[in-house]
Design a protein around this motif. Sequence first.
Motif, PDB file in Angstrom:
ATOM      1  N   ILE A 123      16.128   7.916  -0.328  1.00  0.00           N
ATOM      2  CA  ILE A 123      15.081   6.913  -0.536  1.00  0.00           C
ATOM      3  C   ILE A 123      13.984   7.146   0.493  1.00  0.00           C
ATOM      4  O   ILE A 123      14.256   7.205   1.701  1.00  0.00           O
ATOM      5  CB  ILE A 123      15.652   5.489  -0.394  1.00  0.00           C
ATOM      6  N   GLN A 124      12.749   7.276   0.018  1.00  0.00           N
ATOM      7  CA  GLN A 124      11.627   7.482   0.905  1.00  0.00           C
ATOM      8  C   GLN A 124      10.501   6.528   0.541  1.00  0.00           C
ATOM      9  O   GLN A 124      10.268   6.250  -0.624  1.00  0.00           O
ATOM     10  CB  GLN A 124      11.131   8.930   0.830  1.00  0.00           C
ATOM     11  N   VAL A 125       9.838   6.028   1.579  1.00  0.00           N
ATOM     12  CA  VAL A 125       8.650   5.199   1.409  1.00  0.00           C
ATOM     13  C   VAL A 125       7.465   6.008   1.912  1.00  0.00           C
ATOM     14  O   VAL A 125       7.459   6.453   3.066  1.00  0.00           O
ATOM     15  CB  VAL A 125       8.777   3.876   2.191  1.00  0.00           C
ATOM     16  N   GLU A 126       6.487   6.211   1.036  1.00  0.00           N
ATOM     17  CA  GLU A 126       5.385   7.091   1.362  1.00  0.00           C
ATOM     18  C   GLU A 126       4.053   6.447   0.998  1.00  0.00           C
ATOM     19  O   GLU A 126       3.999   5.494   0.222  1.00  0.00           O
ATOM     20  CB  GLU A 126       5.511   8.428   0.621  1.00  0.00           C
ATOM     21  N   ALA A 127       2.994   6.985   1.575  1.00  0.00           N
ATOM     22  CA  ALA A 127       1.630   6.633   1.200  1.00  0.00           C
ATOM     23  C   ALA A 127       0.758   7.848   1.432  1.00  0.00           C
ATOM     24  O   ALA A 127       0.973   8.610   2.388  1.00  0.00           O
ATOM     25  CB  ALA A 127       1.119   5.441   2.001  1.00  0.00           C
ATOM     26  N   GLU A 128      -0.208   8.021   0.555  1.00  0.00           N
ATOM     27  CA  GLU A 128      -1.128   9.131   0.721  1.00  0.00           C
ATOM     28  C   GLU A 128      -2.156   8.770   1.781  1.00  0.00           C
ATOM     29  O   GLU A 128      -2.856   7.754   1.668  1.00  0.00           O
ATOM     30  CB  GLU A 128      -1.830   9.452  -0.598  1.00  0.00           C
ATOM     31  N   GLY A 134       0.798  -1.222   0.000  1.00  0.00           N
ATOM     32  CA  GLY A 134       0.000   0.000   0.000  1.00  0.00           C
ATOM     33  C   GLY A 134       0.825   1.262   0.000  1.00  0.00           C
ATOM     34  O   GLY A 134       0.285   2.361  -0.153  1.00  0.00           O
ATOM     35  N   THR A 135       2.159   1.134   0.173  1.00  0.00           N
ATOM     36  CA  THR A 135       3.031   2.304   0.139  1.00  0.00           C
ATOM     37  C   THR A 135       3.798   2.345  -1.182  1.00  0.00           C
ATOM     38  O   THR A 135       3.893   1.352  -1.896  1.00  0.00           O
ATOM     39  CB  THR A 135       4.037   2.281   1.304  1.00  0.00           C
ATOM     40  N   ASP A 136       4.344   3.508  -1.487  1.00  0.00           N
ATOM     41  CA  ASP A 136       5.126   3.709  -2.707  1.00  0.00           C
ATOM     42  C   ASP A 136       6.556   4.063  -2.354  1.00  0.00           C
ATOM     43  O   ASP A 136       6.811   4.780  -1.378  1.00  0.00           O
ATOM     44  CB  ASP A 136       4.524   4.837  -3.562  1.00  0.00           C
ATOM     45  N   LEU A 137       7.501   3.556  -3.141  1.00  0.00           N
ATOM     46  CA  LEU A 137       8.923   3.844  -2.925  1.00  0.00           C
ATOM     47  C   LEU A 137       9.368   4.936  -3.892  1.00  0.00           C
ATOM     48  O   LEU A 137       9.140   4.834  -5.101  1.00  0.00           O
ATOM     49  CB  LEU A 137       9.759   2.584  -3.119  1.00  0.00           C
ATOM     50  N   PHE A 138       9.974   5.978  -3.344  1.00  0.00           N
ATOM     51  CA  PHE A 138      10.513   7.078  -4.143  1.00  0.00           C
ATOM     52  C   PHE A 138      12.026   7.093  -3.960  1.00  0.00           C
ATOM     53  O   PHE A 138      12.532   7.273  -2.847  1.00  0.00           O
ATOM     54  CB  PHE A 138       9.914   8.416  -3.707  1.00  0.00           C
TER      55      PHE A 138
END
Length: 390
Positions: A194-199, A155-159
């Motif tokens: 590197i960041q792991v994010e979710a809206e 459910g999270t996205d890797l940037f």
Amino acid sequence: MGHKPHKKRTVPTAANSLQDECIRVQKVYDWVTDQLAVKKKIHFTDEQLCKIEEAMEDPGRRPLRIVCNTPEAPPLFPLSGSEHGNGDFLCEQIGEKRNVSVAIPGGGFADAQLVDLLFTADLKVLVVDRNGELVTEIDCNSSILESFVLCFPNGTDLFCRITKVICRIPTGTVLLNCPSPRAFDLEVIFCVDIQVEAEVKLEVLAKFCAPRDNDLMADSDVIDECPPVEFPAQCPDIFPRPNCDCSLTGEASGMTTEDEGRATLLVDICGDCSLNGSTLRFSFNDTDSSDGKRDFSFNATSFDQDTLKCKECGDGLKFVIEGTGVTDKGRLHDFKLAVVDGEEGQWFEFHLLNRHGHTVFNTGTVEVDEGELEVDDCITFEDIKFKKQP
């Protein structure tokens, strides 16, 4: 004749007063920065060697220099709208993430994800004369594959971003005489973010909020078959790390009271109110050879966040922390450190313990007679008081 009751008055509020709001934001589940280096050997072609040697035959163009041009990375901020790469460099995930269990600082294990990331950059190596005019150039590509352990739940996205590319030529940067070297070493450094994010939707302050019921429509039968709104689980053991309650910095020394000698302490713990990057160095100079003690030094390798405490002590502050480290003889020990910073003076006490928990060295209470230690309070979220609405 009766009198009319007074009209009830209300206290006006400003148009921009604080009120409950639900906001949509990108929540950060993990954030890692690193510096990755790769070396490669660059070879000149015969045609390029001819151009180099021809230029070196002209005294007015000597010496020649080898320089490296790197692509320009975007600034660190703002994060929104920034690209993960362009035509000259790129960061991308290779393969699928894998679930792993990892040891975390301070003890214990946590579930995380292992991800392989590929970093590539197109570079241009130039040979220029003393006037800066181009003699010849080489186009080369550099890449490195690195694995990262991240909090990367479903459910999270890797940037993944490359914030800077650095190119260095360790030797052979200046060409003075013929024949020219046919090859040279090139070192490329990738600065990565590197960041792991979710809206998510948050109710300020930092609380998940749920969507409202669909209660503004005409009367109808309620259908409760839609799945609930669930956010990806956070990884508090991995990120974000807790702040320090206080910080300790400085260098100081004094005479020990247990084992006769002089103790010196060099510390920078929680300098930015975070244990990340903290250092502790301790050295003991034995002044009594009859007790069998010897000079030694000790470097801390890890700090236990749960043991860090800062409390009032008389007219000053007392700083306490524990951790592990290694001596100059390669022996692994746990340590305990206590420092008092007061108006009347400064004191510290340092213990080393073996793997059985037995004390193998103790300074006793050392009064600082040279140098200075500084204990500063850190403001944390727990220090902020919130006034509840009636």
